[in-house]
Design a protein around this motif. Structure first.
Motif, mmCIF file in Angstrom:
data_model
loop_
_atom_site.group_PDB
_atom_site.id
_atom_site.type_symbol
_atom_site.label_atom_id
_atom_site.label_comp_id
_atom_site.label_asym_id
_atom_site.label_seq_id
_atom_site.Cartn_x
_atom_site.Cartn_y
_atom_site.Cartn_z
ATOM 1 N N ASN A 1 1.144 -0.986 -0.127
ATOM 2 C CA ASN A 1 -0.001 0.225 0.274
ATOM 3 C C ASN A 1 1.220 1.099 0.118
ATOM 4 O O ASN A 1 1.960 1.582 0.545
ATOM 5 N N ALA A 2 -0.054 2.734 -0.576
ATOM 6 C CA ALA A 2 1.100 3.641 -1.161
ATOM 7 C C ALA A 2 1.548 3.594 0.640
ATOM 8 O O ALA A 2 2.634 4.474 0.454
ATOM 9 N N PHE A 3 -0.027 3.570 1.478
ATOM 10 C CA PHE A 3 1.345 4.197 2.579
ATOM 11 C C PHE A 3 2.583 4.221 3.152
ATOM 12 O O PHE A 3 4.043 4.646 3.782
ATOM 13 N N PHE A 4 2.447 2.349 3.730
ATOM 14 C CA PHE A 4 3.568 1.635 3.608
ATOM 15 C C PHE A 4 5.182 2.445 2.588
ATOM 16 O O PHE A 4 6.315 2.315 2.548
ATOM 17 N N ILE A 5 4.800 2.049 1.343
ATOM 18 C CA ILE A 5 5.623 1.699 0.685
ATOM 19 C C ILE A 5 6.646 3.638 1.208
ATOM 20 O O ILE A 5 7.593 3.411 1.027
ATOM 21 N N GLU A 6 5.587 5.047 0.784
ATOM 22 C CA GLU A 6 6.401 6.120 1.278
ATOM 23 C C GLU A 6 6.565 6.280 1.615
ATOM 24 O O GLU A 6 7.812 7.113 1.878
ATOM 25 N N ALA A 7 6.621 5.213 3.017
ATOM 26 C CA ALA A 7 7.256 5.456 4.319
ATOM 27 C C ALA A 7 8.864 5.085 4.798
ATOM 28 O O ALA A 7 9.455 5.881 4.499
ATOM 29 N N ILE A 8 8.718 3.921 3.643
ATOM 30 C CA ILE A 8 10.077 2.958 3.684
ATOM 31 C C ILE A 8 11.250 3.660 2.919
ATOM 32 O O ILE A 8 12.137 4.045 3.399
ATOM 33 N N LEU A 9 10.905 4.434 1.683
ATOM 34 C CA LEU A 9 11.406 4.536 0.416
ATOM 35 C C LEU A 9 11.668 6.113 1.319
ATOM 36 O O LEU A 9 13.021 6.661 1.052
ATOM 37 N N GLU A 10 11.012 6.925 1.577
ATOM 38 C CA GLU A 10 11.461 8.297 2.279
ATOM 39 C C GLU A 10 13.099 7.807 3.097
ATOM 40 O O GLU A 10 13.723 8.396 3.376
ATOM 41 N N HIS A 11 12.675 7.006 3.834
ATOM 42 C CA HIS A 11 13.149 6.883 5.412
ATOM 43 C C HIS A 11 14.637 6.959 4.567
ATOM 44 O O HIS A 11 16.365 6.524 5.267
#
Length: 274
Positions: free
Chosen positions: A97-107
């Motif tokens: 899902n977008a929330f999990f993926i975005e948070a990980i990629l940003e980190h």
């Protein structure tokens, strides 16, 4: 290498586990997840789990901190940065899902490497909890693919990406994946494309049943180090092929010009003689 589009699955391809399971397990909700799993589709279950997690007092910050600890092979991030620096276009097609993926990629500091993320919508609502919705609203209509889960057909996403490419650009796709959901898009790849299935994982097992169904050139990989080596090898191979083709094209052009000049000179000579 702007003629190459590298498409990554996310779970067990970029990160080294399933991000949904990771969050549920790390926050202590494994038993409830397993209890509810037989009763609803996975995507719907994850939305329900986010509600349960929120109701037990876990915050968005708690979820993000768990996501920051997700296992990832040390060569994945350098590999993605290297491929992006070479000029390849990078996209994600994932049933997370977008929330999990975005948070990980940003980190990880690689969000800007990806031009597009195709996944299930995930966002924080007005109540302060994560909502996870299906990419394809299967309650309204089926996507019609028997190979894929009801909420997402990756094959249809690949077809949309292919249709968006300008034919004259002759772009080539490199697709990386591991799960059974990556089999359908593998079948949609063209002969000029490349498929990188993770060896020993569900997509590999499906491909091995009848490899002749795959038109793309297959290059398997085992772990993050192997993924980096194989991916850079394919990109280098494409670069050499393109250089050779450009050389042949230039050589043919020179020969054509030479023949044209010779014909023109012959015509002039004939005219003078006459």
């Amino acid at each position: 290498m702007d003629d190459i589009v590298v498409i990554f699955d996310f779970d067990k391809t970029i990160v080294d586990c399933d991000s949904d399971n990771w969050v549920v397990d790390e926050l202590g909700f494994t038993d409830l997840f397993n209890q509810l799993l037989p009763t609803m589709p996975w995507n719907s279950l994850m939305d329900r789990m986010m509600m349960e997690i929120h109701s037990q007092g876990k915050t968005i910050d708690d979820i993000v901190e768990v996501l920051k600890r997700i296992p990832i092979h040390p060569r994945i991030v350098p590999s993605i940065k290297a491929v992006h620096a070479l000029g390849c276009e990078l996209r994600i097609v994932s049933d997370a899902n977008a929330f999990f993926i975005e948070a990980i990629l940003e980190h990880l500091g690689i969000r800007e490497c990806f031009s597009e993320i195709n996944t299930n919508p995930g966002y924080v609502n007005e109540e302060g909890r994560v909502r996870i919705l299906p990419h394809h609203d299967f309650k309204k209509a089926s996507h019609g693919c028997s190979l894929c889960p009801p909420n997402m057909c990756k094959g249809l996403i690949i077809e949309r990406i292919q249709d968006s490419m300008v034919p004259e650009e002759k772009k080539r796709i490199i697709y990386l994946g591991d799960g059974s959901g990556d089999y359908c898009p593998s079948l949609r790849l063209k002969e000029r494309d490349f498929l990188m299935p993770r060896k020993g994982f569900p997509v590999w097992d499906l491909i091995c049943k009848d490899p002749s169904l795959i038109k793309a050139e297959i290059h398997e990989w085992n772990d993050g180090e192997d993924q980096e080596r194989v991916l850079l090898h394919i990109i280098n191979k494409i670069a050499k092929e393109e250089s050779a083709n450009q050389f042949i094209s230039a050589d043919c052009k020179l020969q054509t010009m030479s023949l044209a000049a010779h014909d023109a000179q012959s015509s002039q000579s004939s005219a003078i003689t006459a």
